[in-house]
Write a protein that holds these residues in place. Structure first.
Motif, PDB file in Angstrom:
ATOM      1  N   ALA A  56      41.159  49.805  52.127  1.00 17.02           N
ATOM      2  CA  ALA A  56      40.210  48.853  51.531  1.00 17.02           C
ATOM      3  C   ALA A  56      40.466  48.724  50.035  1.00 17.02           C
ATOM      4  CB  ALA A  56      38.777  49.331  51.782  1.00 17.02           C
ATOM      5  N   GLN A  57      40.730  49.849  49.407  1.00 17.95           N
ATOM      6  CA  GLN A  57      40.989  49.843  47.964  1.00 17.95           C
ATOM      7  C   GLN A  57      42.214  48.976  47.643  1.00 17.95           C
ATOM      8  OE1 GLN A  57      41.395  53.819  46.391  1.00 17.95           O
ATOM      9  NE2 GLN A  57      42.384  52.983  44.580  1.00 17.95           N
ATOM     10  N   ALA A  58      43.285  49.149  48.441  1.00 17.42           N
ATOM     11  CA  ALA A  58      44.502  48.361  48.199  1.00 17.42           C
ATOM     12  C   ALA A  58      44.212  46.873  48.346  1.00 17.42           C
ATOM     13  CB  ALA A  58      45.589  48.784  49.182  1.00 17.42           C
ATOM     14  N   ILE A  59      43.448  46.507  49.384  1.00 19.18           N
ATOM     15  CA  ILE A  59      43.166  45.086  49.644  1.00 19.18           C
ATOM     16  C   ILE A  59      42.248  44.512  48.553  1.00 19.18           C
ATOM     17  CG2 ILE A  59      41.966  43.522  51.240  1.00 19.18           C
ATOM     18  CD1 ILE A  59      43.043  45.333  53.545  1.00 19.18           C
ATOM     19  N   ILE A  60      41.170  45.233  48.242  1.00 19.11           N
ATOM     20  CA  ILE A  60      40.196  44.682  47.283  1.00 19.11           C
ATOM     21  C   ILE A  60      40.772  44.664  45.860  1.00 19.11           C
ATOM     22  CG2 ILE A  60      37.904  45.096  46.248  1.00 19.11           C
ATOM     23  CD1 ILE A  60      37.069  46.002  49.147  1.00 19.11           C
ATOM     24  N   GLU A  61      41.507  45.693  45.505  1.00 19.18           N
ATOM     25  CA  GLU A  61      42.151  45.659  44.171  1.00 19.18           C
ATOM     26  C   GLU A  61      43.189  44.540  44.111  1.00 19.18           C
ATOM     27  OE1 GLU A  61      43.459  49.511  42.897  1.00 19.18           O
ATOM     28  OE2 GLU A  61      41.414  50.159  42.440  1.00 19.18           O
ATOM     29  N   GLY A  62      43.884  44.298  45.236  1.00 13.42           N
ATOM     30  CA  GLY A  62      44.858  43.199  45.304  1.00 13.42           C
ATOM     31  C   GLY A  62      44.157  41.870  45.071  1.00 13.42           C
ATOM     32  N   MET A  63      43.017  41.676  45.722  1.00 15.24           N
ATOM     33  CA  MET A  63      42.250  40.425  45.561  1.00 15.24           C
ATOM     34  C   MET A  63      41.790  40.276  44.113  1.00 15.24           C
ATOM     35  SD  MET A  63      39.789  40.588  48.892  1.00 15.24           S
ATOM     36  CE  MET A  63      40.372  40.237  50.547  1.00 15.24           C
ATOM     37  N   TYR A  64      41.280  41.364  43.578  1.00 12.53           N
ATOM     38  CA  TYR A  64      40.727  41.335  42.211  1.00 12.53           C
ATOM     39  C   TYR A  64      41.821  41.041  41.177  1.00 12.53           C
ATOM     40  CZ  TYR A  64      38.517  42.929  37.895  1.00 12.53           C
ATOM     41  OH  TYR A  64      38.041  43.003  36.613  1.00 12.53           O
ATOM     42  N   LYS A  65      42.950  41.766  41.310  1.00 12.57           N
ATOM     43  CA  LYS A  65      44.042  41.586  40.336  1.00 12.57           C
ATOM     44  C   LYS A  65      44.572  40.164  40.365  1.00 12.57           C
ATOM     45  CE  LYS A  65      45.890  46.240  40.233  1.00 12.57           C
ATOM     46  NZ  LYS A  65      46.679  47.044  41.145  1.00 12.57           N
ATOM     47  N   GLU A  66      44.587  39.561  41.560  1.00 14.70           N
ATOM     48  CA  GLU A  66      45.120  38.198  41.683  1.00 14.70           C
ATOM     49  C   GLU A  66      44.020  37.141  41.503  1.00 14.70           C
ATOM     50  OE1 GLU A  66      48.266  37.696  41.564  1.00 14.70           O
ATOM     51  OE2 GLU A  66      48.633  39.851  41.659  1.00 14.70           O
ATOM     52  N   LYS A  67      42.899  37.574  40.936  1.00 17.88           N
ATOM     53  CA  LYS A  67      41.813  36.659  40.540  1.00 17.88           C
ATOM     54  C   LYS A  67      41.264  35.808  41.689  1.00 17.88           C
ATOM     55  CE  LYS A  67      43.140  36.497  35.675  1.00 17.88           C
ATOM     56  NZ  LYS A  67      43.722  37.830  35.766  1.00 17.88           N
ATOM     57  N   SER A  68      41.060  36.424  42.843  1.00 19.99           N
ATOM     58  CA  SER A  68      40.419  35.705  43.953  1.00 19.99           C
ATOM     59  C   SER A  68      38.993  35.371  43.546  1.00 19.99           C
ATOM     60  CB  SER A  68      40.386  36.581  45.207  1.00 19.99           C
ATOM     61  OG  SER A  68      41.683  36.852  45.624  1.00 19.99           O
TER      62      SER A  68
END
Ligand SMILES: NC(=O)c1ccc[n+]([C@@H]2O[C@H](COP(=O)([O-])OP(=O)(O)OC[C@H]3O[C@@H](n4cnc5c(N)ncnc54)[C@H](OP(=O)(O)O)[C@@H]3O)[C@@H](O)[C@H]2O)c1
Length: 264
Positions: free
Chosen positions: A13-25
Motif C-alpha cells: 500500500a505504501q508503494a502504491i500510495i507514495e507512487g500516486m502522491y509523488k506523481e501528483k495524482s
C-alpha cells in the motif's frame, strides 16, 4: 478532488500510495491501520489524514483493501455497511476474487489489482480486473492514476489474474533467486561478496534495460551474446541438456495451481 481511504498501510500500500502522491495524482488520502503507527507515518508522507477508528468511516470515492487476505473477514466485520455505496473498492489482496469482496463487504464496484514489489522503486507492474459495475469514467481514472507510477495491464476475464499472478506477481522472486545463485557461485570462485553482488545487480538491471529498449526478441538478444562453442554457449548447453525449460515450466504450473486454489 477525489479521495482514497486505505485499510492497511504495509509495504505494498505504501508503494502504491507514495507512487500516486509523488506523481501528483488528484487524490486526497485517508489512512487506517489497527496499530496506527504505519497509518500515521504514511499520512505524514503523503499529506493525508489518519483515521484512528473504524466507528465512522468517511465518505470516499475509493476504498483500498491493503491488509493480508486472511485479515479481510475481520476488517469486513468492522466496515460492512459503513462504506459509500457508490465507491469503487480497490483490492490488492492476492487470491481474493471480486465475488468474495462483494459478498464480504456488500459492495458492487470492485477493481482487483495484482501488484508486484518493484512498485517500491516506481517500476511496478499492475494487473487490473474490473467488476462489470465499474463505469468507464471510473476505469479511465484508475488506469490513468496507476499508470503515472507503473505499467498497467487490464484483463477482461478474472481467471487471467490467476494466470498472471505466478508471472508478474511472483516474477521478482524468480529473478532474485537466480541472482542469488549467480552471486553465491561467483563468491565460491573467489570474487569478493560486495563485488559479486554489485556486478550481478547491474547485469540484471542492464539486461532488463536493454530488453526494454531493444526491438529484438529475448531469443535474438540471447543469440547476440552466444557464439557457437563460446563461453555462453557452453553454459546454455548445460541448461538445455539439464531440461532447464522443463523445470521452469513445472514451477510455473505449480504457481498457477496454487493461485487457482487460493481463489476458490
Ligand atoms: N508483497 C507482494 O509481493 C504482494 C504482491 C501482490 C499482492 N500483495 C498483496 O498485498 C497485500 C498487502 O501485502 P503487504 O506485503 O503490503 O502486507 P504487510 O506489509 O504485512 O501490511 C499489511 C497491513 O495491513 C494492516 N492490517 C492488519 N490487519 C488489518 C485489519 N484487520 N484491518 C485493516 N488493516 C489491517 C497492517 O496493519 P499494522 O501496520 O497495524 O500491522 C499492515 O499495515 C496482501 O493482501 C498481499 O496479498 C502483495
Amino acid at each position: 478532488m477525489k479521495s482514497l481511504l486505505s485499510f492497511g498501510c504495509g509495504n505494498m500500500a505504501q508503494a502504491i500510495i507514495e507512487g500516486m502522491y509523488k506523481e501528483k495524482s488528484p487524490l486526497k488520502y485517508v489512512l487506517y491501520t489497527p496499530s496506527d503507527t504505519k497509518a500515521i507515518k504514511l499520512s505524514e508522507a503523503v499529506d493525508g489524514e489518519h483515521l484512528g477508528s473504524l466507528d465512522t468511516i468517511p465518505r470516499c470515492d475509493f476504498y483500498m483493501l491493503s491488509c493480508k487476505p486472511q485479515q479481510l473477514s475481520e476488517l469486513a466485520q468492522k466496515i460492512k455497511g459503513k462504506l459509500n455505496p457508490d465507491a469503487v473498492i480497490i483490492s490488492i489482496l492476492a487470491g481474493t476474487t471480486t465475488e468474495v469482496i462483494k459478498k464480504e463487504l456488500s459492495v458492487s464496484k470492485v477493481l482487483r489489482v495484482m501488484p508486484n514489489t518493484p512498485s517500491l522503486v516506481g517500476a511496478g507492474v499492475n494487473a487490473f480486473f474490473f467488476s462489470g459495475e465499474v463505469s468507464k469514467d471510473e476505469r479511465d481514472f484508475l488506469v490513468e492514476t496507476f499508470e503515472r507510477f507503473s505499467k498497467v495491464f487490464s484483463f477482461e476475464k478474472e481467471s487471467e489474474i490467476d494466470v498472471i499472478t505466478g508471472f508478474s506477481g511472483s516474477g521478482p522472486a524468480y529473478i532474485f533467486e537466480f541472482s542469488r545463485i549467480l552471486i553465491e557461485k561467483m563468491i565460491s570462485m573467489g570474487i569478493e561478496r560486495e563485488v559479486a553482488t554489485e556486478m550481478i545487480k547491474w547485469t540484471f538491471y542492464g539486461s532488463s534495460k536493454l530488453q526494454l529498449e531493444s526491438l529484438d526478441t529475448s531469443e535474438e538478444l540471447r543469440n547476440k551474446v552466444t557464439s557457437k562453442k563460446g563461453v555462453t554457449y557452453e553454459a546454455l548447453e548445460v541448461f538445455k541438456n539439464s531440461n532447464f525449460e522443463k523445470i521452469v515450466d513445472t514451477a510455473l504450473d505449480a504457481a498457477y495451481n496454487r493461485s487457482v486454489e487460493l481463489s476458490k
